[in-house]
Structure formats: C-alpha cells, structure tokens
Design a protein around this motif. Structure first.
Motif, PDB file in Angstrom:
ATOM      1  N   GLY A  30       0.722  -1.261  -0.187  1.00  0.00           N
ATOM      2  CA  GLY A  30      -0.092  -0.162  -0.168  1.00  0.00           C
ATOM      3  C   GLY A  30       0.780   1.201   0.082  1.00  0.00           C
ATOM      4  O   GLY A  30       0.489   2.258  -0.626  1.00  0.00           O
ATOM      5  N   GLY A  33       2.403   2.490  -3.322  1.00  0.00           N
ATOM      6  CA  GLY A  33       1.682   3.219  -4.171  1.00  0.00           C
ATOM      7  C   GLY A  33       1.900   4.752  -4.460  1.00  0.00           C
ATOM      8  O   GLY A  33       1.390   5.427  -5.027  1.00  0.00           O
ATOM      9  N   LYS A 141      -3.164  -0.207  -4.992  1.00  0.00           N
ATOM     10  CA  LYS A 141      -3.112   1.058  -5.384  1.00  0.00           C
ATOM     11  C   LYS A 141      -4.250   2.046  -5.344  1.00  0.00           C
ATOM     12  O   LYS A 141      -4.249   3.313  -4.927  1.00  0.00           O
ATOM     13  N   THR A 145      -3.811   2.567  -0.991  1.00  0.00           N
ATOM     14  CA  THR A 145      -2.998   3.501  -0.886  1.00  0.00           C
ATOM     15  C   THR A 145      -3.695   4.933  -0.299  1.00  0.00           C
ATOM     16  O   THR A 145      -3.314   5.458   0.366  1.00  0.00           O
TER      17      THR A 145
END
Length: 259
Positions: A30, A33, A141, A145
């Motif tokens: 995460g 990203g 992503k 993120t």
C-alpha cells in the motif's frame, strides 16, 4: 493422534507470525503506491472527508466529557492533599499525551475501521476487486493507498481538535462545578503547555490512523464467504485495531517519555 501442548503452541505462534508478516507485506504494498503514479486524488479526498470531517462529532463529544471526568476525578484525589492547583496541569497532560490520541483512535477504529473493512470486503465478495485487476488497475493502489494516507493525515487533525475540546471540558467542569477562578485555571494551563506533549500526541495519532486503515483494508481485502465473511472482517478490524492502538500507545509512550 492428539497434539501435545507444545505442538499446539508452536502452531499458534507460527500462525501469528504468518499473520503479522502478511499484514506487513500488505502495508508495504500500500505504501509503495505513494511513489508510483497515478495517485487517485478523488478517492483520497473522499476518504479524508469521511474519516476526518464526518468523525468530528463523536471525537468532540468523547474529548469534552473525558476532560470533564479527568477534572472531577483529579479533584476528588488531589483535594485530600490540598493540591487542587495541579488539576489544570493534570487535565492538560492526560488529554494531550494519552486520552486525546487513544480515545480518538478507539472511536475511529469503531467507526471508520469497520466501514473500510465492510466496503472493501463487499467489493471482494462481489468480484469488483477482480474486475479492477481485469481493467489493468492495481487494486491495492486504487483501494488501499489513498485510504492509508487519508487516515494517517486525518487522525492527527482530529486529535488536535480533541486536545482543545478536552482541555475545554476540564476547564468548564473546574469553573462551573468545582469553583475554580477562570483566569487562574487558564494561566495554569498555559504555563504547563509544552509543544513536545502535543507533538507526541499527534505522532501517536498518525501511527494509530495508519494502523486502523491498514487493518481495515487488510481484513476487507482478504474477506471471503459472502455477507458472513464481510461481517467477520469488520469485527476482526475493530478488535484488532483497538488492540493495536493500545499496544502502540504503550510502546510510543515508553519510547518518548522513558526511553
């Protein structure tokens, strides 16, 4: 053949380490990203409003009454030793160092953590996450993120508000119920205010925000079994995030104030 207690304990420990490793790797994916374009600003801003602005009422109420309770309890104990003048300082320290970030973290774990898990879990069990991958969109992503960043930024802002309202709650109770002079209480509060205490509380809040979003996204992303699985993921998020808030609160307190 029945397992011996040592075999069962070993299997439990290995399972716990495997789970921790899986969460850490998920979090690293995460975070990666953030340095790989594109960044989904619309999801980030929407998450920031949901986590931050929409959580203000519950955090504000919690902080105000927590400050008032601290003032009452401190007065009950300190009055026996004629140390009532320390109440303003105690309320300030308790709110900025501990109760502000911890109570806000627990409230956000219940409100936001479960919602994140349920939202992403629903997408998982309805194959929407698979559809994202089919469209050449990285699900981590796209889904994780922005929410990690939003929660990490939103919780310190909430805690800053909680600090102010918590101290105000202590002030209100001390003046209205305990008979303190308003100017003397404000002077004592300002004299005890340290930027380091506030900063440490905000650092704790950022860590708590990251952990809450991480666990919410992780359990939601790996949920399975339909509606029952989504409910189990939301429950696991609230329990796990609340425990992590308390564990990391101790670790950070030990690091900053006794380390």
């Amino acid at each position: 053949m029945l397992e011996t207690p040592f075999v069962a304990l070993g299997r439990l420990v290995l399972s716990a380490f495997r789970q921790v490793g899986s969460v850490v790797l998920f979090g690293l994916r995460g975070l990666s990203g953030l340095v790989r374009p594109p960044f989904y600003w619309k999801i980030f801003l929407s998450s920031l409003v949901n986590i931050g602005f929409l959580s203000l009422p519950v955090v504000a109420l919690t902080a105000i009454f927590a400050g008032g309770v601290i003032a009452l309890q401190s007065y009950t104990g300190f009055s026996q030793y004629h140390a009532q003048n320390a109440i303003a300082h105690i309320v300030l320290l308790a709110i900025t160092r501990e109760l502000g970030p911890v109570l806000a973290g627990l409230m956000i774990a219940g409100r936001v953590g479960a919602a994140l898990s349920a939202q992403i879990g629903t997408m998982r069990v309805t194959n929407q996450i698979d559809a994202l991958a089919t469209l050449s969109t990285d699900p981590i992503k796209y889904l994780v993120t922005p929410r990690l960043l939003a929660s990490t930024l939103a919780l310190p802002l909430l805690v800053l508000v909680a600090d102010i309202l918590g101290v105000f709650g202590g002030f209100t109770v001390s003046v209205a119920k305990l008979g303190f002079a308003p100017d003397a209480y404000i002077t004592a509060t300002l004299s005890g205010l340290k930027a380091s205490d506030v900063i440490v509380g905000l650092v704790k809040a950022a860590v708590f925000g990251f952990l809450i979003a991480l666990l919410g996204c992780y359990y939601g992303y790996h949920s399975k079994g339909g509606a029952e699985g989504v409910g189990a993921a939301a429950t696991a998020t609230v329990v796990g995030a609340s425990i992590m808030v308390l564990i990391f609160d101790y670790m950070l307190t030990d690091l900053f104030f006794t380390g």
